[in-house]
Design a protein around this motif. Sequence first.
Motif, PDB file in Angstrom:
ATOM      1  N   PRO A  84      31.797  15.787  14.822  1.00  0.00           N
ATOM      2  CA  PRO A  84      32.547  14.938  13.885  1.00  0.00           C
ATOM      3  C   PRO A  84      33.900  15.530  13.530  1.00  0.00           C
ATOM      4  O   PRO A  84      34.056  16.750  13.429  1.00  0.00           O
ATOM      5  CB  PRO A  84      31.623  14.874  12.664  1.00  0.00           C
ATOM      6  CG  PRO A  84      30.246  15.080  13.226  1.00  0.00           C
ATOM      7  CD  PRO A  84      30.421  16.065  14.338  1.00  0.00           C
ATOM      8  N   LYS A  85      34.855  14.636  13.301  1.00  0.00           N
ATOM      9  CA  LYS A  85      36.224  15.032  12.967  1.00  0.00           C
ATOM     10  C   LYS A  85      36.478  15.057  11.461  1.00  0.00           C
ATOM     11  O   LYS A  85      37.550  15.444  11.026  1.00  0.00           O
ATOM     12  CB  LYS A  85      37.225  14.061  13.620  1.00  0.00           C
ATOM     13  CG  LYS A  85      37.125  13.972  15.141  1.00  0.00           C
ATOM     14  CD  LYS A  85      37.498  15.279  15.801  1.00  0.00           C
ATOM     15  CE  LYS A  85      37.646  15.141  17.313  1.00  0.00           C
ATOM     16  NZ  LYS A  85      36.352  14.866  17.982  1.00  0.00           N
ATOM     17  N   ARG A  86      35.505  14.616  10.678  1.00  0.00           N
ATOM     18  CA  ARG A  86      35.672  14.557   9.226  1.00  0.00           C
ATOM     19  C   ARG A  86      34.605  15.409   8.548  1.00  0.00           C
ATOM     20  O   ARG A  86      33.419  15.318   8.881  1.00  0.00           O
ATOM     21  CB  ARG A  86      35.609  13.113   8.736  1.00  0.00           C
ATOM     22  CG  ARG A  86      35.843  12.972   7.258  1.00  0.00           C
ATOM     23  CD  ARG A  86      36.453  11.626   6.900  1.00  0.00           C
ATOM     24  NE  ARG A  86      35.550  10.493   6.978  1.00  0.00           N
ATOM     25  CZ  ARG A  86      35.437   9.673   8.021  1.00  0.00           C
ATOM     26  NH1 ARG A  86      36.158   9.870   9.108  1.00  0.00           N
ATOM     27  NH2 ARG A  86      34.607   8.648   7.983  1.00  0.00           N
ATOM     28  N   ILE A  87      35.045  16.221   7.575  1.00  0.00           N
ATOM     29  CA  ILE A  87      34.136  17.107   6.860  1.00  0.00           C
ATOM     30  C   ILE A  87      33.742  16.445   5.546  1.00  0.00           C
ATOM     31  O   ILE A  87      34.584  16.072   4.734  1.00  0.00           O
ATOM     32  CB  ILE A  87      34.791  18.486   6.599  1.00  0.00           C
ATOM     33  CG1 ILE A  87      35.310  19.081   7.928  1.00  0.00           C
ATOM     34  CG2 ILE A  87      33.800  19.425   5.939  1.00  0.00           C
ATOM     35  CD1 ILE A  87      34.239  19.249   9.002  1.00  0.00           C
ATOM     36  N   GLY A  88      32.439  16.300   5.343  1.00  0.00           N
ATOM     37  CA  GLY A  88      31.923  15.548   4.204  1.00  0.00           C
ATOM     38  C   GLY A  88      31.888  16.348   2.911  1.00  0.00           C
ATOM     39  O   GLY A  88      31.652  17.565   2.916  1.00  0.00           O
ATOM     40  N   HIS A  89      32.150  15.677   1.823  1.00  0.00           N
ATOM     41  CA  HIS A  89      32.017  16.156   0.430  1.00  0.00           C
ATOM     42  C   HIS A  89      31.978  17.692   0.295  1.00  0.00           C
ATOM     43  O   HIS A  89      30.937  18.276   0.007  1.00  0.00           O
ATOM     44  CB  HIS A  89      30.821  15.535  -0.267  1.00  0.00           C
ATOM     45  CG  HIS A  89      29.541  15.445   0.517  1.00  0.00           C
ATOM     46  ND1 HIS A  89      28.915  16.534   1.103  1.00  0.00           N
ATOM     47  CD2 HIS A  89      28.739  14.379   0.795  1.00  0.00           C
ATOM     48  CE1 HIS A  89      27.808  16.144   1.685  1.00  0.00           C
ATOM     49  NE2 HIS A  89      27.673  14.834   1.516  1.00  0.00           N
ATOM     50  N   ILE A  90      33.146  18.322   0.462  1.00  0.00           N
ATOM     51  CA  ILE A  90      33.166  19.790   0.562  1.00  0.00           C
ATOM     52  C   ILE A  90      32.852  20.512  -0.747  1.00  0.00           C
ATOM     53  O   ILE A  90      32.692  21.740  -0.732  1.00  0.00           O
ATOM     54  CB  ILE A  90      34.498  20.312   1.130  1.00  0.00           C
ATOM     55  CG1 ILE A  90      35.657  20.028   0.185  1.00  0.00           C
ATOM     56  CG2 ILE A  90      34.744  19.780   2.514  1.00  0.00           C
ATOM     57  CD1 ILE A  90      36.920  20.803   0.527  1.00  0.00           C
ATOM     58  N   THR A  91      32.736  19.793  -1.865  1.00  0.00           N
ATOM     59  CA  THR A  91      32.333  20.453  -3.119  1.00  0.00           C
ATOM     60  C   THR A  91      31.010  19.895  -3.641  1.00  0.00           C
ATOM     61  O   THR A  91      30.763  19.866  -4.842  1.00  0.00           O
ATOM     62  CB  THR A  91      33.426  20.313  -4.198  1.00  0.00           C
ATOM     63  OG1 THR A  91      33.712  18.917  -4.424  1.00  0.00           O
ATOM     64  CG2 THR A  91      34.695  21.048  -3.792  1.00  0.00           C
ATOM     65  N   LEU A  92      30.146  19.488  -2.743  1.00  0.00           N
ATOM     66  CA  LEU A  92      28.846  18.942  -3.144  1.00  0.00           C
ATOM     67  C   LEU A  92      28.057  19.921  -4.006  1.00  0.00           C
ATOM     68  O   LEU A  92      27.232  19.505  -4.834  1.00  0.00           O
ATOM     69  CB  LEU A  92      28.031  18.569  -1.901  1.00  0.00           C
ATOM     70  CG  LEU A  92      26.654  17.960  -2.138  1.00  0.00           C
ATOM     71  CD1 LEU A  92      26.772  16.602  -2.829  1.00  0.00           C
ATOM     72  CD2 LEU A  92      25.887  17.811  -0.817  1.00  0.00           C
ATOM     73  N   VAL A  93      28.289  21.196  -3.839  1.00  0.00           N
ATOM     74  CA  VAL A  93      27.583  22.222  -4.622  1.00  0.00           C
ATOM     75  C   VAL A  93      27.805  22.045  -6.121  1.00  0.00           C
ATOM     76  O   VAL A  93      27.025  22.541  -6.944  1.00  0.00           O
ATOM     77  CB  VAL A  93      28.020  23.634  -4.167  1.00  0.00           C
ATOM     78  CG1 VAL A  93      29.457  23.929  -4.582  1.00  0.00           C
ATOM     79  CG2 VAL A  93      27.069  24.710  -4.676  1.00  0.00           C
ATOM     80  N   ARG A  94      28.842  21.292  -6.508  1.00  0.00           N
ATOM     81  CA  ARG A  94      29.154  21.069  -7.916  1.00  0.00           C
ATOM     82  C   ARG A  94      28.379  19.880  -8.505  1.00  0.00           C
ATOM     83  O   ARG A  94      28.628  19.483  -9.644  1.00  0.00           O
ATOM     84  CB  ARG A  94      30.657  20.848  -8.085  1.00  0.00           C
ATOM     85  CG  ARG A  94      31.476  22.082  -7.777  1.00  0.00           C
ATOM     86  CD  ARG A  94      32.962  21.771  -7.586  1.00  0.00           C
ATOM     87  NE  ARG A  94      33.608  21.300  -8.798  1.00  0.00           N
ATOM     88  CZ  ARG A  94      34.375  22.043  -9.592  1.00  0.00           C
ATOM     89  NH1 ARG A  94      34.584  23.320  -9.297  1.00  0.00           N
ATOM     90  NH2 ARG A  94      34.938  21.526 -10.662  1.00  0.00           N
TER      91      ARG A  94
END
Length: 273
Positions: A171-181
Motif C-alpha cells: 500500500p502507498k498510504r499509511i493508516g491512522h499513524i497516531t492510533l495509539v492515542r
Amino acid sequence: MILYDGHVHTPFCPHGTKDTIESYIEQALAHGIKGLTFAEHAPLPEGFIDPTPLRDSAMKKEHLYEYIELIQQYKKDYKDKIDIRVGLEVDYIVGFEKETTALLNDVGPQLDDSLLSVHFLRNDDRYYCLDYSPEAFAEMIDVFGSIDGVYKNYFDTVKQSITANLGSYKPKRIGHITLVRKFQNKYPATHDFRANITDILDTISTRQLQLDYNGAGTAKPLCREPYPPASVVEEAIQRKIPLIYGSDAHSHKGLLQGKDQLVQHAPLVTPDS
C-alpha cells in the motif's frame, strides 16, 4: 468541502455494522462526495491468530474475493455518479511480512487503492490489539512496562511498516499513524514522542507515500481528535506529504466524521493526485 473519502468499511467487516454498500454510496452522494475507497480490513495473514476475544478484527479469507467482486460491480453501476475504488486496509504485523506479501501479490492486481495500518503489537511471542478497548490497553501497559512503552512500540512498528519490503503491491498510504492515542484521555503518555513522529513523517516523505488523515478518533470518547492531530498534520503539510481524508466509517452515518475538526487549510487530495 471534502470531496473524497479514502477509508470506508463495509458489511464485510465483522466488528462493524451491516449497513449495505449501497447505503454508503447513497450517503456519499447525498453529501456531495465525488469518490470513495472501500478499504475493508484484509484477511489477517496465514498463521496469525487474532488476539481479540471474538477474533473479529478482519474479514475472513473466504469472503475476500466476493468482497472484491462486489465492489467492482458497484464501481461499474455507479461510474457515472461517483468514483468508486476497490481497496483494502492491510495490517502490518511484525513477523508476518512474508505472509502479507503473499496476500498482496495475490490480490494486488485487482485493487485500485489500499492502506497499510498497525493495529497489533508484538511483545516476545504474543500479540496484542492496540485499539480494542481501554481494558485491553491497560493490559498492554502492564505487558510493555508503561504507557510510554506501548507508545514507543507502536511508533517503532509504524516506522517498520513503512520501511518493510512487502512487494510491488505494498500500500502507498499509511493508516491512522497516531492510533495509539485512542485512549489518551484515560491513559496519557508522559513523553510527547515528537521525534518519533517526525522520523515517521520524514520516512513517509522520502518514500513518497501518502498519509491517511483519519476522522475516526474524533468520535472516540477517550480520544476526541483526528489521527493524526493538527500539530502532526502541519508537519506533514510542510513536507508536502499527500493527505487523503478517511472517515474510517463502519456505518454509512460515519461518512465525513471528524470533518469539522480537521486543519481547514490542509490540502486534501485523491489517491492518484
